[in-house]
Design an enzyme around this catalytic site. Structure first.
Site, mmCIF file in Angstrom:
data_model
loop_
_atom_site.group_PDB
_atom_site.id
_atom_site.type_symbol
_atom_site.label_atom_id
_atom_site.label_comp_id
_atom_site.label_asym_id
_atom_site.label_seq_id
_atom_site.Cartn_x
_atom_site.Cartn_y
_atom_site.Cartn_z
ATOM 1 N N ARG A 73 0.812 -1.225 0.000
ATOM 2 C CA ARG A 73 0.000 0.000 0.000
ATOM 3 C C ARG A 73 0.841 1.268 0.000
ATOM 4 O O ARG A 73 0.342 2.337 -0.328
ATOM 5 C CB ARG A 73 -0.884 0.033 1.251
ATOM 6 C CG ARG A 73 -2.015 -0.956 1.228
ATOM 7 C CD ARG A 73 -2.705 -1.002 2.562
ATOM 8 N NE ARG A 73 -1.741 -1.315 3.626
ATOM 9 C CZ ARG A 73 -2.052 -1.773 4.824
ATOM 10 N NH1 ARG A 73 -3.311 -1.981 5.137
ATOM 11 N NH2 ARG A 73 -1.126 -2.035 5.725
ATOM 12 N N LYS A 101 6.015 -18.496 7.122
ATOM 13 C CA LYS A 101 5.463 -18.903 8.404
ATOM 14 C C LYS A 101 4.944 -17.661 9.116
ATOM 15 O O LYS A 101 5.438 -16.575 8.813
ATOM 16 C CB LYS A 101 6.502 -19.656 9.235
ATOM 17 C CG LYS A 101 7.513 -18.769 9.962
ATOM 18 C CD LYS A 101 8.334 -19.573 10.936
ATOM 19 C CE LYS A 101 9.273 -18.699 11.708
ATOM 20 N NZ LYS A 101 8.832 -18.139 12.938
ATOM 21 N N HIS A 111 12.699 -20.813 6.635
ATOM 22 C CA HIS A 111 14.038 -20.431 6.151
ATOM 23 C C HIS A 111 15.146 -21.208 6.854
ATOM 24 O O HIS A 111 16.282 -21.227 6.406
ATOM 25 C CB HIS A 111 14.266 -18.918 6.276
ATOM 26 C CG HIS A 111 14.245 -18.439 7.685
ATOM 27 N ND1 HIS A 111 13.103 -17.995 8.304
ATOM 28 C CD2 HIS A 111 15.226 -18.352 8.603
ATOM 29 C CE1 HIS A 111 13.390 -17.642 9.535
ATOM 30 N NE2 HIS A 111 14.658 -17.850 9.755
ATOM 31 N N GLU A 149 18.269 -18.218 21.864
ATOM 32 C CA GLU A 149 18.547 -16.860 21.393
ATOM 33 C C GLU A 149 19.050 -16.052 22.581
ATOM 34 O O GLU A 149 18.540 -16.204 23.699
ATOM 35 C CB GLU A 149 17.278 -16.205 20.867
ATOM 36 C CG GLU A 149 16.681 -16.894 19.657
ATOM 37 C CD GLU A 149 15.398 -16.190 19.223
ATOM 38 O OE1 GLU A 149 15.448 -15.418 18.274
ATOM 39 O OE2 GLU A 149 14.367 -16.415 19.874
ATOM 40 N N ASP A 182 6.019 -19.828 18.111
ATOM 41 C CA ASP A 182 6.976 -19.157 17.233
ATOM 42 C C ASP A 182 8.061 -20.107 16.719
ATOM 43 O O ASP A 182 8.526 -19.963 15.591
ATOM 44 C CB ASP A 182 7.628 -18.000 18.015
ATOM 45 C CG ASP A 182 8.424 -17.069 17.114
ATOM 46 O OD1 ASP A 182 7.942 -16.774 16.006
ATOM 47 O OD2 ASP A 182 9.532 -16.647 17.515
ATOM 48 N N HIS A 210 10.757 -24.533 13.267
ATOM 49 C CA HIS A 210 12.207 -24.772 13.344
ATOM 50 C C HIS A 210 12.562 -26.040 14.135
ATOM 51 O O HIS A 210 13.325 -26.881 13.673
ATOM 52 C CB HIS A 210 12.912 -23.594 14.016
ATOM 53 C CG HIS A 210 12.744 -22.304 13.301
ATOM 54 N ND1 HIS A 210 12.423 -22.215 11.969
ATOM 55 C CD2 HIS A 210 12.849 -21.034 13.729
ATOM 56 C CE1 HIS A 210 12.344 -20.950 11.624
ATOM 57 N NE2 HIS A 210 12.590 -20.209 12.667
ATOM 58 N N LYS A 218 14.350 -17.123 24.741
ATOM 59 C CA LYS A 218 14.994 -15.821 24.542
ATOM 60 C C LYS A 218 15.779 -15.453 25.794
ATOM 61 O O LYS A 218 15.510 -15.965 26.888
ATOM 62 C CB LYS A 218 13.928 -14.756 24.286
ATOM 63 C CG LYS A 218 13.275 -14.908 22.929
ATOM 64 C CD LYS A 218 12.455 -13.689 22.578
ATOM 65 C CE LYS A 218 11.940 -13.794 21.173
ATOM 66 N NZ LYS A 218 12.986 -13.747 20.149
HETATM 67 N N1 NAP Z 1 10.911 -9.601 8.706
HETATM 68 C C1 NAP Z 1 11.526 -10.744 8.835
HETATM 69 O O1 NAP Z 1 12.721 -10.814 9.078
HETATM 70 C C2 NAP Z 1 10.771 -12.046 8.692
HETATM 71 C C3 NAP Z 1 11.488 -13.253 8.853
HETATM 72 C C4 NAP Z 1 10.812 -14.463 8.679
HETATM 73 C C5 NAP Z 1 9.469 -14.453 8.362
HETATM 74 N N2 NAP Z 1 8.791 -13.268 8.238
HETATM 75 C C6 NAP Z 1 7.366 -13.326 7.863
HETATM 76 O O2 NAP Z 1 7.200 -12.601 6.656
HETATM 77 C C7 NAP Z 1 5.952 -11.953 6.627
HETATM 78 C C8 NAP Z 1 6.165 -10.462 6.407
HETATM 79 O O3 NAP Z 1 6.874 -9.919 7.503
HETATM 80 P P1 NAP Z 1 7.491 -8.457 7.473
HETATM 81 O O4 NAP Z 1 8.362 -8.369 8.661
HETATM 82 O O5 NAP Z 1 8.065 -8.124 6.145
HETATM 83 O O6 NAP Z 1 6.177 -7.570 7.725
HETATM 84 P P2 NAP Z 1 6.009 -6.048 7.378
HETATM 85 O O7 NAP Z 1 7.303 -5.319 7.461
HETATM 86 O O8 NAP Z 1 4.859 -5.563 8.210
HETATM 87 O O9 NAP Z 1 5.575 -6.054 5.851
HETATM 88 C C9 NAP Z 1 4.288 -6.358 5.424
HETATM 89 C C10 NAP Z 1 4.127 -5.849 3.993
HETATM 90 O O10 NAP Z 1 2.791 -6.082 3.583
HETATM 91 C C11 NAP Z 1 2.222 -4.837 3.136
HETATM 92 N N3 NAP Z 1 0.807 -4.860 3.490
HETATM 93 C C12 NAP Z 1 0.267 -5.109 4.706
HETATM 94 N N4 NAP Z 1 -1.073 -5.107 4.627
HETATM 95 C C13 NAP Z 1 -1.371 -4.852 3.323
HETATM 96 C C14 NAP Z 1 -2.584 -4.733 2.602
HETATM 97 N N5 NAP Z 1 -3.787 -4.875 3.190
HETATM 98 N N6 NAP Z 1 -2.524 -4.467 1.289
HETATM 99 C C15 NAP Z 1 -1.331 -4.318 0.676
HETATM 100 N N7 NAP Z 1 -0.154 -4.416 1.302
HETATM 101 C C16 NAP Z 1 -0.174 -4.690 2.611
HETATM 102 C C17 NAP Z 1 3.006 -3.793 3.891
HETATM 103 O O11 NAP Z 1 3.128 -2.582 3.225
HETATM 104 P P3 NAP Z 1 2.113 -1.380 3.343
HETATM 105 O O12 NAP Z 1 1.840 -1.155 4.792
HETATM 106 O O13 NAP Z 1 2.811 -0.307 2.642
HETATM 107 O O14 NAP Z 1 0.930 -1.840 2.608
HETATM 108 C C18 NAP Z 1 4.405 -4.404 3.833
HETATM 109 O O15 NAP Z 1 4.958 -4.221 2.567
HETATM 110 C C19 NAP Z 1 5.280 -12.292 7.954
HETATM 111 O O16 NAP Z 1 4.444 -13.414 7.751
HETATM 112 C C20 NAP Z 1 6.439 -12.668 8.858
HETATM 113 O O17 NAP Z 1 6.036 -13.562 9.877
HETATM 114 C C21 NAP Z 1 9.417 -12.075 8.388
#
Ligand code: NAP
Length: 517
Positions: free
Chosen positions: A68, A175, A205, A243, A262, A267, A367
Site C-alpha cells: 500500500r 510462516k 528459512h 537466542e 513461534d 524450526h 529468549k
Molecule cells: N521480517 C523478517 O525478518 C521475517 C522473517 C521471517 C518471516 N517473516 C514473515 O514474513 C511476513 C512479512 O513480515 P514483514 O516483517 O516483512 O512484515 P512487514 O514489514 O509488516 O511487511 C508487510 C508488507 O505487507 C504490506 N501490506 C500489509 N497489509 C497490506 C494490505 N492490506 N494491502 C497491501 N499491502 C499490505 C506492507 O506494506 P504497506 O503497509 O505499505 O501496505 C508491507 O509491505 C510475515 O508473515 C512474517 O512472519 C518475516
C-alpha cells in the site's frame, strides 16, 4: 574440553556452496505481496541479488512488488538501492545490481480488494512481454499471515493461478502456518480451495541453512553413523534453539505468539524430523516429506498430566547478558505488563516407533539465554563395562555427537582419551569439523536455495500441508493446557540457562542439559 586443531592440509574451498546449484532457473516473474516490507528488503532482495551474482537467475526475469505504501517504480528502485547497501551479505557489484533493479517494478494496492488483482494482471502482462519472461510466476506472500487466505482467494478469482503446459504458477507462504491446529487446517483449506498442493511452497528459512540440509547428507551419505542411529546406541537427543536477544521491537507479534508457537512447530520440528526420520526411498520431495510426516505421526498426543510433567514454560525476568542490562519481558515495548506469554519452552517427546522406542528427545528454545546457539546433541549410551574400575580415572562421559547449526556451523564428536602420563587418567576431547574451515565463509541469507528451488519446482525443503498440521497436532495439547492454567511468571533471569523446572525435567530422568554458556 580439548579440541583438535584443524589439519594444516585441509582443502580450502573458497567457492560458495550456492554457486554449486548448477544452471539458472527457468524464465519467470516474481510477485512479492508485501514488497515494501521488512522481509523483502532485509532478506528477499539480498537473496535474489545473491542468486543473480551466482548466475542462477534467468535472463528473462522480473519482479513486481505489491503493497500500500505510496511508491512508484522509480522510488521503489531508489529505496531498494539504498537498502541493499545495508542488507547485502557480500559486496554489491554495481553492474549486477543495476541489471537486477532495472527489472523491479512496484504496484500500489490493497490485498483486500479485487481491483488490485485486476491491476496486477495488467501489469504482469506488460512486464512479462517486456522481459520475455513467459507466463510462469512465483507469488511470494511476504505479509502478515492474516492475508494469506485473502490473497490466494483473489488470485484464484482473478484467474491468476491456472497452470498449463510449460507455465507454472507457484506460491511461497511465509510462516506462521497457523497459530494452532484449527487455524493451520483452516489455512490449508483456504489455500487448497484455490491451489493444488504442488503449487504451495510453505517456507521455513531454517531449511535454507547448509548445516540443516547437511543433517540428511551426514546421516544418509555416510555409512558410519546410521548403524548407531537408534535406540540400541543412542541414550537421548537434545535439540536446542537458544537466542540471546530478548523480544526487542517484536512485542506486538511475539506477545500473541510466544516461544512454543513461534519456534516449535516449524524450526524445532524440522530439526527433530530430520534427526529422527527413516532413510527416504529417494530425495524426491514427497519421499522426504513423507518420512518426516511419519516421525510426527509417531509422537503420541500428550494428555494434560503428561503436559504438566513433560513441558516447561518460562518468561524472563530482568538480568544481564555480556554485561548489558536486560529489562524484564513484561517491561518490553508493546508487551502487556501482565503478560503470561512464554519466552522459553522445553519439552520431552517420545517418538514411538521401532527405531526410537525408549529414547527421549528433549527440545528447548528461549529468549535471553546466555548465547545464541542452535544445536542437536546425540548422546550415546555409556560403554557397557568400565575397564577402569578401581582406577582413579574420574567419571567417564558419554560420547556425544553435536551438530552445530548456528552461529557455529559444524559437527563435533566428543569422546574420552587418555591424558599423557604414567597414570591412567581420562579427559573428554573433541574432534571438530568446522564448515567455514573447509568451505569458506558462507555469504548467503538462507533464502537463496529455497527461492531457487521453488523456481525449479523442487519442494523437498518446503513443508507439505500434512507436515504442518501434524506439527500442530503435537503442540496443540500444550497450547490448550497453557491457556487454561496460569503460569507463575517471570521464572528465569535473563542471561541464565532458563527456568529451574527445565533442569528438573531432565534431572527426573537422571540426565542434564548441555550448558548453553
Ligand atoms: N521480517 C523478517 O525478518 C521475517 C522473517 C521471517 C518471516 N517473516 C514473515 O514474513 C511476513 C512479512 O513480515 P514483514 O516483517 O516483512 O512484515 P512487514 O514489514 O509488516 O511487511 C508487510 C508488507 O505487507 C504490506 N501490506 C500489509 N497489509 C497490506 C494490505 N492490506 N494491502 C497491501 N499491502 C499490505 C506492507 O506494506 P504497506 O503497509 O505499505 O501496505 C508491507 O509491505 C510475515 O508473515 C512474517 O512472519 C518475516
Amino acid at each position: 574440553m580439548n579440541q583438535l586443531a584443524p589439519p594444516a592440509c585441509q582443502p580450502q574451498a573458497t567457492k560458495q556452496v550456492i554457486q554449486n546449484l548448477s544452471k539458472p532457473a527457468p524464465p519467470c516473474t516474481l510477485v512479492i505481496f508485501g514488497g515494501a516490507g521488512d522481509l523483502t528488503k532485509r532478506l528477499l532482495i539480498p537473496s535474489i541479488y545473491n542468486l543473480a551474482a551466482a548466475g542462477l537467475l534467468p535472463e528473462n526475469f522480473a519482479i513486481i512488488g505489491v503493497a500500500r505504501a505510496d511508491k512508484n517504480d522509480e522510488s521503489f528502485r531508489a529505496d531498494l538501492t539504498e537498502e541493499i547497501k545495508s542488507f547485502a551479505t557480500a559486496k554489491v557489484d554495481d553492474d549486477i545490481w543495476q541489471n537486477l533493479v532495472s527489472r523491479i517494478y512496484y504496484l500500489r494496492g490493497n490485498f483486500d480488494e479485487r481491483p488490485t488483482f485486476d491491476a496486477l494482471k495488467l501489469r504482469l502482462d506488460e512486464v512479462e512481454q517486456k522481459h520475455n519472461t513467459g507466463k510462469s510466476r512465483l507469488y511470494y506472500f511476504a505479509t502478515g499471515a492474516e492475508y494469506f487466505p485473502k490473497i490466494a482467494d483473489l488470485l484464484g478469482k482473478a484467474d491468476m493461478v491456472k497452470q498449463e503446459q510449460d507455465v507454472w504458477r507457484r506460491v511461497i507462504v511465509e510462516k506462521p502456518f497457523g497459530t494452532d491446529l484449527e487455524s493451520a487446517e483452516s489455512l490449508n483449506r483456504a489455500l487448497l480451495a484455490v491451489l493444488e498442493e504442488n503449487q504451495i511452497y510453505r517456507i521455513d528459512h531454517y531449511l535454507g541453512k547448509e548445516t540443516v540440509q547437511n543433517i540428511l547428507v551426514f546421516r544418509f551419505a555416510n555409512g558410519l553413523f546410521e548403524p548407531l542411529w537408534n535406540n540400541k546406541y543412542v541414550d537421548h537427543v537434545q535439540i536446542t534453539v537458544a537466542e540471546s536477544v530478548g523480544v526487542e521491537n517484536r512485542g506486538n507479534y511475539y506477545d500473541k505468539s510466544g516461544a512454543l508457537r513461534d519456534m516449535v512447530p516449524n524450526h524445532l520440528f524440522q530439526l527433530l524430523t530430520m534427526t529422527a526420520m527413516e532413510p527416504p526411498s529417494s530425495f524426491q520431495a514427497d519421499a522426504v516429506r513423507g518420512e518426516k510426516a511419519k516421525v510426527l505421526e509417531a509422537i503420541h498426543p500428550l494428555t494434560d498430566d503428561e503436559v504438566r510433567m513433560q513441558a516447561v514454560r518460562g518468561q524472563y525476568d530482568k538480568g544481564a547478558i555480556k554485561g548489558k542490562e536486560i529489562p524484564e519481558y513484561r517491561n518490553s515495548p508493546k508487551v502487556n505488563p501482565e503478560s503470561n506469554t512464554e519466552t522459553y519452552m522445553a519439552m520431552k517427546l517420545m517418538v514411538d516407533n521401532w527405531r526410537w522406542a525408549g529414547v527421549p528427545f528433549y527440545l528447548r528454545t528461549g529468549k535471553c539465554l546466555p548465547k545464541k546457539r542452535s544445536e542437536i546433541v546425540i548422546q550415546f549410551k555409556k560403554a557397557p563395562f568400565s575397564l577402569f574400575r578401581g582406577e582413579d580415572v574420574g567419571a567417564l562421559e558419554s560420547n556425544k555427537l553435536v551438530l552445530h547449526i548456528q552461529p557455529e556451523e559444524g559437527i563435533a564428536l566428543e569422546f574420552g582419551a587418555k591424558i599423557p602420563g604414567p597414570k591412567v587418567m581420562l579427559s573428554g576431547v573433541q574432534m571438530l569439523f568446522n564448515y567455514h574451515d573447509y568451505f569458506g565463509q558462507s555469504s548467503s541469507t538462507g533464502y537463496e536455495t529455497l527461492i531457487y528451488d521453488c523456481m525449479i519446482g523442487d519442494a523437498t525443503l518446503f513443508q507439505r500441508a500434512d507436515n504442518s498440521e501434524l506439527g500442530w497436532k503435537v503442540v496443540d495439547p500444550i497450547l490448550k493446557l497453557w491457556q487454561r492454567e496460569k503460569p507463575n511468571f517471570p521464572n528465569y533471569t535473563a542471561g541464565s540457562n532458563g527456568p529451574a523446572a527445565a533442569d528438573e525435567l531432565l534431572a527426573r530422568d537422571g540426565r542434564a542439559w548441555r550448558a548453553i554458556d
